[in-house]
Design an enzyme around this catalytic site. Structure first.
Site, PDB file in Angstrom:
ATOM      1  NE  ARG A  63      42.957  99.447 -42.013  1.00 60.60           N
ATOM      2  CZ  ARG A  63      43.770  99.551 -43.071  1.00 60.60           C
ATOM      3  NH1 ARG A  63      45.073  99.473 -42.918  1.00 60.60           N
ATOM      4  NH2 ARG A  63      43.280  99.723 -44.273  1.00 60.60           N
ATOM      5  CE1 TYR A 116      58.736  93.466 -22.297  1.00 62.10           C
ATOM      6  CE2 TYR A 116      58.135  94.027 -24.555  1.00 62.10           C
ATOM      7  CZ  TYR A 116      57.810  93.492 -23.322  1.00 62.10           C
ATOM      8  OH  TYR A 116      56.547  92.989 -23.109  1.00 62.10           O
ATOM      9  CG  ASP A 187      61.131 100.798 -24.771  1.00 63.21           C
ATOM     10  OD1 ASP A 187      60.527 101.613 -24.041  1.00 63.21           O
ATOM     11  OD2 ASP A 187      60.794  99.614 -24.895  1.00 63.21           O
ATOM     12  CE  LYS A 212      54.988  97.248 -19.276  1.00 60.18           C
ATOM     13  NZ  LYS A 212      54.677  97.011 -20.692  1.00 60.18           N
TER      14      LYS A 212
END
Length: 345
Positions: A63, A116, A187, A212
């Site tokens: 983690r 977005y 972004d 993406k």
């Protein structure tokens, strides 16, 4: 962390294909191994407790830090010319970590351009915690009026969602510094670090959906935040470890590293394909408007310095724009699939 001067010695292609891929470290393997483990064992309790004191640097629990994920993070940081990267379970995991780390009750955010949809929902949701926001268009109209005394973050998407509008990124960072060092985040998923490097233009943070173009094969979901060491460490400590949006595992990091190896050549093909599609659409009387940054390049002189190329995502409007006609058009497509994401050839 690698020094920026050292990073600059490498081309993007070298970073994608060779950086941190040293076969001598992995018994001659040309592909770094997958450390598919949740935790790491120690020889003594003292060694364990010492490692825990610096869990953001030592392999203790996946983690926190995992060797396979760390290779990916080092490559992405180098590509963006940043000091450090932290990978997340999704692009929204990365974006949420930035907002939850940097903002507190009473703060204000300036949002620039069409962004977005889920990010817009997140910012609106944060009003529950008395965090407010203002929206500024891609031309930075009224940006000075939008900035308030409690503005802590300027958040940009360029090119923006749906209409692909571009923003003068250096103008944004100049304004942020004039106003007292407001943190700037972008972004950068559309361009990837191959075609746009916002940190070199003064941005504090560059954020990606690795799902993406960087992943590139529609088989993995991930996100990343890149910036200077201190800021990314803060996001690592709070927005990452406490919220738990951990990249799905070492195998996910392996898949994204695989995508990086072909990213430069894939993006060249994406650009060529997009320009061919645009040229075709321009011949069709049924098409009302086409949206792609290549079409506004001559009207945006800053783009030559800001972007090295254009990826394949574009949009367009039909003159007969109703649900029936759009549905008929989409259902007739033979090459393109119907789905929610993008980035695969």
């Amino acid at each position: 962390m690698r020094k920026k001067g050292l990073i600059m010695q490498y081309t993007d292609e070298e970073i994608c294909t060779q950086f941190w891929d040293d076969p001598s470290q992995y018994h001659g393997s040309v592909s770094p191994p997958i450390y598919q483990t949740s935790l790491f064992a120690f020889k003594s309790f003292k060694e364990f407790t010492e490692a825990q004191k610096l869990e953001r640097e030592n392999y203790v629990y996946s983690r926190g830090v995992n060797p396979t994920v760390q290779i990916l993070e080092q490559k992405l940081a180098a590509l963006e010319r940043g000091e450090k990267c932290k990978c997340f379970s999704s692009g929204m995991g990365a974006i949420s970590a930035v907002f939850h780390t940097l903002l507190r009750s009473g703060d204000h955010v300036v949002v620039i351009n069409n962004i977005y949809g889920p990010t817009t929902e997140l910012i609106h949701y944060l009003s529950k915690f008395h965090i407010s926001y203002s929206v500024v268009d891609h031309q930075l109209t009224n940006i000075y009026e939008a900035i308030q005394e409690n503005t802590k973050l300027i958040y940009v998407e360029s090119p923006g969602t749906m209409l692909m509008k571009v923003v003068d990124l250096q103008a944004v960072t100049k304004i942020a510094k004039e106003q007292g060092g407001i943190v700037t985040a972008i972004d950068n998923t559309w361009s990837t670090p191959i075609f746009q490097k916002p940190l070199t233009l003064g941005f504090d943070l560059s954020i990606h959906s690795l799902t993406k173009y960087i992943g590139g094969h529609s088989d993995v979901i991930g996100g990343a935040v890149i910036g200077d060491q201190d800021l990314v460490d803060e996001i690592f400590q709070y927005g990452y470890q406490l919220n738990g949006a951990v990249l799905g595992g070492a195998h996910d990091a392996y898949l994204i590293n695989r995508g990086l190896r072909t990213l430069p050549i894939r993006l060249k093909q994406h650009q060529e394909n997009a320009l061919n599609v645009i040229e075709y659409l321009q011949t069709k009387v049924e098409v009302a408007s086409i949206y792609h940054p290549s079409l506004v390049k001559k009207d945006s002189p800053y783009l030559d310095k800001q972007m090295k190329g254009f990826t394949g995502l574009l949009s367009f409007e039909l003159k007969e724009a109703n649900f029936l006609s759009v549905s008929r058009f989409i259902d007739a497509l033979s090459l393109f699939k119907i789905g929610v994401s993008w980035g695969r050839i």
